[in-house]
Design an enzyme around this catalytic site. Structure first.
Site, PDB file in Angstrom:
ATOM      1  N   CYS A   1     -19.294  -6.776   3.629  1.00  0.00           N
ATOM      2  CA  CYS A   1     -18.609  -5.563   4.073  1.00  0.00           C
ATOM      3  C   CYS A   1     -17.310  -5.460   3.284  1.00  0.00           C
ATOM      4  O   CYS A   1     -16.730  -6.494   2.926  1.00  0.00           O
ATOM      5  CB  CYS A   1     -18.319  -5.657   5.573  1.00  0.00           C
ATOM      6  SG  CYS A   1     -17.353  -4.275   6.210  1.00  0.00           S
TER       7      CYS A   1
ATOM      8  N   ARG B   1     -17.414  -3.203  18.031  1.00  0.00           N
ATOM      9  CA  ARG B   1     -16.623  -4.401  17.735  1.00  0.00           C
ATOM     10  C   ARG B   1     -15.275  -4.375  18.433  1.00  0.00           C
ATOM     11  O   ARG B   1     -14.522  -3.410  18.326  1.00  0.00           O
ATOM     12  CB  ARG B   1     -16.412  -4.567  16.222  1.00  0.00           C
ATOM     13  CG  ARG B   1     -15.568  -5.816  15.911  1.00  0.00           C
ATOM     14  CD  ARG B   1     -15.570  -6.167  14.433  1.00  0.00           C
ATOM     15  NE  ARG B   1     -16.923  -6.246  13.938  1.00  0.00           N
ATOM     16  CZ  ARG B   1     -17.414  -5.452  12.989  1.00  0.00           C
ATOM     17  NH1 ARG B   1     -16.651  -4.559  12.429  1.00  0.00           N
ATOM     18  NH2 ARG B   1     -18.655  -5.584  12.596  1.00  0.00           N
TER      19      ARG B   1
ATOM     20  N   CYS C   1       0.842  -1.207   0.000  1.00  0.00           N
ATOM     21  CA  CYS C   1       0.000   0.000   0.000  1.00  0.00           C
ATOM     22  C   CYS C   1       0.874   1.253   0.000  1.00  0.00           C
ATOM     23  O   CYS C   1       1.861   1.336   0.746  1.00  0.00           O
ATOM     24  CB  CYS C   1      -0.907  -0.011   1.233  1.00  0.00           C
ATOM     25  SG  CYS C   1      -1.994   1.419   1.280  1.00  0.00           S
TER      26      CYS C   1
HETATM   27  S1  SF4 Z   1      -4.154   1.083   6.929  1.00  0.00           S
HETATM   28 FE1  SF4 Z   1      -4.935   0.757   4.841  1.00  0.00          FE
HETATM   29  S2  SF4 Z   1      -4.422   2.676   3.812  1.00  0.00           S
HETATM   30 FE2  SF4 Z   1      -3.136   2.634   5.646  1.00  0.00          FE
HETATM   31  S3  SF4 Z   1      -1.201   1.678   4.955  1.00  0.00           S
HETATM   32 FE3  SF4 Z   1      -2.518   0.044   5.753  1.00  0.00          FE
HETATM   33  S4  SF4 Z   1      -3.569  -0.785   3.973  1.00  0.00           S
HETATM   34 FE4  SF4 Z   1      -2.757   1.218   3.396  1.00  0.00          FE
END
Ligand code: SF4
Length: 332
Positions: free
Chosen positions: A130, A262, A55
């Site tokens: 979801c 949750r 990411c």
């Molecule tokens: S929380 Fe989500 S947006 Fe943030 S680095 Fe991890 S995968 Fe990426």
């Protein structure tokens, strides 16, 4: 009772809840919990990482960020067939909701198409659906809704003031905008935060006050305890005091009494006794299964045994959606 549902909680009021003697806080939380829910029911969700790692965002707690050396390998989006196999297995082990998580800043057009097919397939199995895919435009939210998406998860993580210490690649405003797109598309909102990232009590109050200001409140409020993954910037932080985590759950329950709260990431580090306190404080949902995206979760057998020891049972999906038995009174 109508006065229980408020969207005008001030930060000072929320702080005052955190400052209550523990017994008084627990009493208020469990009294409200049984006003709106059967306190012996726990909603069971299963979370599958459909696209792991790589990411571009820099969330300081996240092992899936490409910026940190955590040993998580970047993978491609899973195939439709593989996702449906996992969903069938989740259903067979008692989950009522199947959450699909992808490590994206935001989905591309072709990603939305692929996820819509997954949502439709999971829905056809009789599970609630979801997804958590990063930021969404209003058009993407509408398309996901049309494919059968019931819930969208997008967390605020922490208070607006502390947020900049944790993430620099997207703003708090952008998070609120995605939540607004989800809500406008008619998808139920799953939104919460993380405790134990070095924030102060005022930040915990700020997170809860911001969540409680959303109108309507998020249908699901995941409260996570930081999992200190080696290689992430937060790995060396001290462990969270379990009672501070219980307090956060209790304050979420009091300020958002009709929401499903949750008990999310970090459960693996909580003792059975601390988890029991979380359920007493008003937590009424867990993630079930050995993994939460990339971090460990208690084994399903252990969870089943704990639920039996505590006299808890799985919540039918319609109760988690706010249908009966909410507003029916369980004796205090
Ligand atoms: S929380 Fe989500 S947006 Fe943030 S680095 Fe991890 S995968 Fe990426």
């Amino acid at each position: 009772m109508a006065g229980d549902i408020r969207h005008d909680w001030t930060r000072a009021e929320v702080r005052a809840l955190f400052a209550l003697p523990f017994g008084e806080l627990m009493f208020r939380a469990l009294s409200l919990h049984r006003r709106y829910f059967d306190p012996h029911e726990v909603q069971i969700s299963t979370l599958l990482s459909i696209k792991t790692g790589g990411c571009p965002e820099d969330c300081a707690y996240c092992p899936q960020s490409a910026r940190y050396d955590t040993g998580v390998k970047a993978e491609k989006l899973m195939s439709l067939g593989a996702v449906l196999d996992e969903a069938k297995a989740a259903k067979a082990s008692g989950a009522s909701r199947f959450c699909m998580g992808a490590a994206w800043r935001e989905p591309k057009e072709r990603d939305v198409e692929a996820v819509c097919a997954m949502v439709g397939g999971v829905k056809a199995l009789g599970l609630e659906t979801c997804a958590t895919l990063g930021m969404l435009t209003d058009d993407q939210a509408r398309r996901l809704k049309a494919s059968g998406l019931d819930f969208y998860n997008h967390n605020l993580d922490t208070s607006p003031e502390f947020y900049g210490e944790i993430i620099s690649t997207r703003t708090y405003r952008e998070r609120l905008d995605t939540l607004a797109h989800v809500r406008a598309a008619g998808i139920a909102v799953c939104c919460g935060g993380i405790v134990g990232m070095g924030e102060g009590e005022d930040d915990r109050a700020g997170l809860i006050a911001t969540l409680a200001a959303l109108d309507p409140h998020p249908e699901s409020v995941p409260i996570n305890a930081l999992v200190r993954v080696a290689g992430t910037p937060l790995a060396a932080l001290p462990a969270l005091d379990a009672l501070d985590f219980v307090r956060t759950i209790a304050v979420a329950r009091i300020t958002m009494p009709k929401s499903v709260v949750r008990l999310s990431a970090g459960r693996e580090e909580l003792s059975d006794e601390a988890q029991a306190l979380c359920f007493l404080a008003g937590a009424n949902s867990i993630f079930y299964g050995p993994k939460l995206l990339t971090t460990p979760n208690p084994a399903a057998d252990h969870d089943r045994a704990l639920m039996t020891r505590l006299g808890l049972k799985a919540m039918p999906a319609e109760h988690a959606r706010g249908e009966a038995p909410q507003e029916t009174s369980f004796p205090v």
